[in-house]
Scaffold this motif. Structure first.
Motif, PDB file in Angstrom:
ATOM      1  N   ALA A   1       0.838  -1.199   0.000  1.00  0.00           N
ATOM      2  CA  ALA A   1       0.000   0.000   0.000  1.00  0.00           C
ATOM      3  C   ALA A   1       0.869   1.243   0.000  1.00  0.00           C
ATOM      4  O   ALA A   1       2.071   1.187   0.274  1.00  0.00           O
ATOM      5  N   TYR A   2       0.237   2.378  -0.299  1.00  0.00           N
ATOM      6  CA  TYR A   2       0.939   3.654  -0.318  1.00  0.00           C
ATOM      7  C   TYR A   2      -0.037   4.778  -0.017  1.00  0.00           C
ATOM      8  O   TYR A   2      -1.253   4.651  -0.195  1.00  0.00           O
ATOM      9  N   GLY A   3       0.517   5.878   0.448  1.00  0.00           N
ATOM     10  CA  GLY A   3      -0.275   7.067   0.709  1.00  0.00           C
ATOM     11  C   GLY A   3       0.591   8.304   0.576  1.00  0.00           C
ATOM     12  O   GLY A   3       1.621   8.430   1.251  1.00  0.00           O
ATOM     13  N   THR A   4       0.213   9.199  -0.305  1.00  0.00           N
ATOM     14  CA  THR A   4       0.973  10.432  -0.466  1.00  0.00           C
ATOM     15  C   THR A   4       0.590  11.426   0.630  1.00  0.00           C
ATOM     16  O   THR A   4      -0.475  11.309   1.244  1.00  0.00           O
ATOM     17  N   PRO A   5       1.447  12.404   0.899  1.00  0.00           N
ATOM     18  CA  PRO A   5       1.006  13.485   1.792  1.00  0.00           C
ATOM     19  C   PRO A   5      -0.172  14.228   1.154  1.00  0.00           C
ATOM     20  O   PRO A   5      -0.354  14.212  -0.070  1.00  0.00           O
ATOM     21  N   SER A   6      -0.970  14.856   1.969  1.00  0.00           N
ATOM     22  CA  SER A   6      -1.995  15.760   1.449  1.00  0.00           C
ATOM     23  C   SER A   6      -1.440  17.183   1.465  1.00  0.00           C
ATOM     24  O   SER A   6      -0.435  17.467   2.115  1.00  0.00           O
ATOM     25  N   SER A   7      -2.088  18.060   0.761  1.00  0.00           N
ATOM     26  CA  SER A   7      -1.584  19.431   0.659  1.00  0.00           C
ATOM     27  C   SER A   7      -1.494  20.100   2.023  1.00  0.00           C
ATOM     28  O   SER A   7      -0.571  20.886   2.294  1.00  0.00           O
ATOM     29  N   SER A   8      -2.424  19.789   2.933  1.00  0.00           N
ATOM     30  CA  SER A   8      -2.398  20.421   4.251  1.00  0.00           C
ATOM     31  C   SER A   8      -1.168  19.999   5.045  1.00  0.00           C
ATOM     32  O   SER A   8      -0.663  20.756   5.886  1.00  0.00           O
ATOM     33  N   ASN A   9      -0.654  18.774   4.808  1.00  0.00           N
ATOM     34  CA  ASN A   9       0.561  18.326   5.503  1.00  0.00           C
ATOM     35  C   ASN A   9       1.779  19.158   5.125  1.00  0.00           C
ATOM     36  O   ASN A   9       2.736  19.262   5.905  1.00  0.00           O
ATOM     37  N   LEU A  10       1.756  19.720   3.927  1.00  0.00           N
ATOM     38  CA  LEU A  10       2.953  20.343   3.373  1.00  0.00           C
ATOM     39  C   LEU A  10       3.231  21.738   3.902  1.00  0.00           C
ATOM     40  O   LEU A  10       4.280  22.311   3.604  1.00  0.00           O
ATOM     41  N   PHE A  11       2.307  22.305   4.697  1.00  0.00           N
ATOM     42  CA  PHE A  11       2.449  23.705   5.091  1.00  0.00           C
ATOM     43  C   PHE A  11       2.353  23.932   6.594  1.00  0.00           C
ATOM     44  O   PHE A  11       2.052  25.040   7.031  1.00  0.00           O
ATOM     45  N   ILE A  12       2.617  22.902   7.417  1.00  0.00           N
ATOM     46  CA  ILE A  12       2.647  23.060   8.862  1.00  0.00           C
ATOM     47  C   ILE A  12       4.028  22.677   9.381  1.00  0.00           C
ATOM     48  O   ILE A  12       4.519  21.577   9.112  1.00  0.00           O
ATOM     49  N   THR A  13       4.672  23.556  10.111  1.00  0.00           N
ATOM     50  CA  THR A  13       6.032  23.342  10.612  1.00  0.00           C
ATOM     51  C   THR A  13       5.996  22.564  11.930  1.00  0.00           C
ATOM     52  O   THR A  13       4.932  22.388  12.540  1.00  0.00           O
ATOM     53  N   PRO A  14       7.182  22.115  12.421  1.00  0.00           N
ATOM     54  CA  PRO A  14       7.216  21.421  13.720  1.00  0.00           C
ATOM     55  C   PRO A  14       6.675  22.255  14.878  1.00  0.00           C
ATOM     56  O   PRO A  14       6.292  21.702  15.905  1.00  0.00           O
ATOM     57  N   GLN A  15       6.647  23.565  14.730  1.00  0.00           N
ATOM     58  CA  GLN A  15       6.107  24.438  15.769  1.00  0.00           C
ATOM     59  C   GLN A  15       4.587  24.561  15.695  1.00  0.00           C
ATOM     60  O   GLN A  15       3.981  25.281  16.487  1.00  0.00           O
TER      61      GLN A  15
END
Length: 754
Positions: free
Chosen positions: A489-503
């Protein structure tokens, strides 16, 4: 709960059609007794793809139709391998298959979700349970384990298909009301009509309540329609429509210390200090920059005010008795208005899904061969904005904090062969693949006394993933079935994952990779008699770049997602259904479901920083946080089959959830709990005439009035000024994690059929 694993090609073709049209009315789990499967209607070949050889369970209406049915949790509670936690809203249940969603704060993640064969997961992997009022459904099918071969992107831990009721089975109008503790009131109606030419089901409900936590009152309406029309003897059209409006005020998640001091956040409207256990959000006074004011969620007016509309159409054509072709199109709009933190998140998510597939039955070497092939394309476009919330009440918007515009599309193909090469053996092989494109631009705004600055972050990511699978099934007798499967199986990141930092702030996280997994299942079904069914499956899954999320606190804008380079999931799923005294107590049954889920990092190094130094910590061998290692559900049921008390029944249910880690360093745990629920119902027999049309029930949930954690999201570890990791005592003050579960509650309901 009924356990299922596998069937012959001919049996599977027949059963698939019944699942698709909501016609399955008896156990498909008894492989030893497949000749006794009872279905209605014609025996068309596949309409809903069923992964042959994959561990599968069903829960039909008999498991949840006699109770309050507040959320999807009531539908899946008896299914082995499935757990659930509280999401963000009254019906936003986080459903997990083998831990798929245990690390999420909302929705159904790492799963493909279908309803009557139509996709309910948008192209970014988002599916939510707000749409689901259990009163509308005949059952649910859960396909467990890696399933991207047939279900494509995001089917990391499997797929779920919800089946609405068949109009011909309803055969008239049903109206009902549920009512109970905390001001809960649900009015619903179901109209069902059908014959050999068409089948129509129309459902509508409106549920409202005050909630048991401060600022959790809600009002949710749902409409659900399914229409099947037989155009000719070889052509069918199926129309699907779902609409949901969620109007829910929302408390914020607590730290463990806040939960222990004030789990239901009572008396907190004007109290925001930690000593009272009251949660708060820090809001910019002028909505742009500078001074912040702490306010309770209730005073600030936090909530979710969302709408979701799904319209789908499928055409099925029989080329002949052995070959079916189906073409399907679905439009899905999700419009959100979510002031759930110091910012309000607003925007539409429009998605389109088109697919075409063919199923053929043939003979190879004199043995049955089923071939399935299909292609699919889905597309999502979105434009969202976030606004700072001001401390004026009513979730008053201030200046724009960020805006994001973009798209995601997935183009996939899948193929599977199921060959019965010997009388007691069959083998399954398959291959699926998806090409994904994610493109988005986020604009971040910052303010000062001198004006506004803006910064742009662009993500242009392309992913290609393949998912082969193979399964071998052996049925030496009517009592035994053995199966082994290797799935991927596989799952790509979603767009919302790409714009939140560790903070936990908006920023650049665009380096994320696809997560992939290879899973091995080994299981057996044993049917020693007509009164007992046992299924046990062991699984071992190897993950690369697993996507894990964690909260940086309540005063952040979202959860941070990272890739763990390597991890492993291993466990056991056990389901038992038993009539212990079939002669003396023919209406008595025991249902048992148990899951052991052990998930560990095998390669992951986490970097923690403070104002002066950064340090790396190996998490190798640590348990993945958020995963419940043991969970158990046991129901002791009785339904009087005859005599003066025929139709009277009920159950006692025990649900146990083990404690689990909340952070990557494995320093803080969410405590486990055990709940006792009781239910009694009455379905008058037909001999009572008009009274047969009346149904009633009464139930008590959490009989012992336990205080427990219904949902807890992962929290971030931190680095102290001395360079050491924060201790468990310090992490107990990390906010943004915990929702308490309901105290003792009483519910009743009536339903009448015309």
């Amino acid at each position: 709960m009924v356990a299922v694993t596998l069937f012959s090609a001919a049996q599977m073709a027949h059963a698939r059609s019944q699942i698709q049209h909501g016609k399955l009315v008896s156990s498909m789990g008894k492989q030893a007794k497949t000749e006794q499967v009872t279905v209605k209607g014609n025996s068309r070949v596949s309409a809903t793809t069923h992964p042959a050889g994959q561990t599968t369970y069903h829960s039909d209406r008999g498991n949840f139709g006699n109770q309050v049915g507040q959320s999807v949790a009531d539908m899946v509670v008896t299914i082995p391998g499935v757990s659930f936690t509280q999401g963000n809203g009254p019906r936003d249940t986080v459903v997990s298959v083998r831990g798929s969603g245990d690390r999420q704060s909302y929705g159904l993640k790492n799963l493909q979700v279908l309803e009557d064969g139509f996709p309910m997961t948008q192209p970014d992997g988002t599916a939510r349970a707000d749409l689901i009022d259990p009163h509308a459904y005949a059952g649910v099918d859960v396909f467990e384990g890696p399933a991207s071969t047939l279900y494509g992107n995001y089917a990391i831990n499997g797929a779920i298909n919800f089946r609405t009721r068949k109009g011909a089975d309803i055969h008239g109008l049903e109206v009902g009301s549920d009512f109970g503790s905390f001001g809960m009131f649900n009015n619903y109606a179901t109209l069902g009509l059908g014959n050999k030419h068409y089948d129509l089901m129309i459902f509508g409900s409106d549920v409202r309540g005050n909630g048991f936590i401060a600022n959790s009152r809600y009002n949710t309406s749902t409409e659900n329609v399914r229409l099947r029309v037989n155009l000719t003897s070889s052509d069918r059209l199926i129309l699907k429509f779902v609409n949901n409006v969620t109007d829910a005020f929302l408390p914020v998640r607590l730290s463990l210390n806040q939960y222990r001091a004030n789990p239901y956040q009572q008396g907190c409207y004007n109290a925001v200090n930690a000593a009272t256990g009251c949660a708060s959000v820090n809001l910019l006074v002028n909505g742009r920059y500078g001074t912040k004011e702490a306010m309770s969620p209730e005073a600030a007016g936090l909530g979710r005010f969302d709408r979701r509309t799904v319209v789908g159409l499928r055409w099925e054509h029989d080329f002949n008795a052995r070959t079916i072709w189906r073409n399907q199109f679905t439009y899905d709009q999700r419009h959100i208005d979510q002031p759930t933190s110091p910012v309000a998140y607003v925007g539409p998510y429009n998605s389109y899904n088109a697919s075409s597939d063919i199923t053929n039955h043939a003979r190879l070497g004199g043995k049955s061969l089923e071939t399935f092939g299909g292609i699919s394309f889905d597309y999502l476009d979105f434009g969202s904005q976030t606004y700072n919330i001001m401390p004026l009440g009513g979730a008053t918007r201030g200046a724009m904090n960020s805006e994001s515009y973009g798209h995601q599309w997935n183009l996939g193909a899948r193929f599977q062969e199921d060959w019965h090469f010997a009388p007691n053996w069959h083998v399954v092989v398959g291959l699926g693949g998806t090409y994904s494109d994610i493109g988005a631009t986020e604009t971040l705004y910052s303010y000062s006394a001198t004006g506004r600055d803006q910064r742009y972050i662009t993500a242009n990511r392309f992913y290609f993933n393949l998912a082969p699978e193979g399964a071998l099934i052996y049925t030496p007798s009517k009592k035994w079935t053995f199966h082994t499967r290797v799935g991927t199986a596989y799952g790509t990141p979603s767009s919302s994952n790409l714009f939140i930092t560790p903070q936990g702030q908006y920023g650049n996280n665009t380096q994320l990779k696809s997560q992939t997994s290879v899973g091995i299942d080994l299981g057996a079904d044993w049917h020693p008699s007509s009164n007992m069914t046992i299924q046990a499956t062991g699984f071992y899954e190897f993950y690369n770049n697993e996507l894990v999320s964690q909260s940086a606190g309540v005063n952040t804008v979202g959860s941070y997602t990272f890739n763990a380079p390597a991890s492993q999931h291993r466990g056991i799923v056990l389901g038992v259904e038993w009539k212990p005294l079939p002669t003396m107590l023919p209406g008595g049954r025991i249902k048992l479901s148990y899951t052991y889920d052990n998930q560990v990092y095998t390669n992951y190094t986490e970097v923690l920083s403070n104002s002066t130094v950064s340090r790396s910590f190996s998490r190798k061998g640590n348990y993945i946080p958020g995963v419940i290692p043991n969970f158990l559900n046991a129901r002791f049921l009785y339904d009087q089959p005859d005599g003066a008390l025929e139709g009277l029944g009920g159950y006692a249910e025990v649900t146990w959830r083990d404690s689990y880690w909340l952070d990557n360093a494995n320093r803080l745990k969410a405590p486990g709990y055990a709940l006792l629920n009781l239910e009694v119902h009455y379905n008058p027999p037909t001999r009572l005439g008009w009274a047969h049309r009346l149904h009633w029930y009464f139930e008590v949930q959490n009989v012992a009035n336990q205080t427990y954690i219904a949902g807890a999201t992962n929290i971030s570890d931190s680095l102290q000024s001395n360079g050491q990791q924060a201790t468990a005592r310090m992490l107990m003050n990390s906010t943004g994690s915990i929702y308490a579960g309901s105290p003792r509650a009483y519910f009743g309901g009536v339903r009448i059929r015309f």
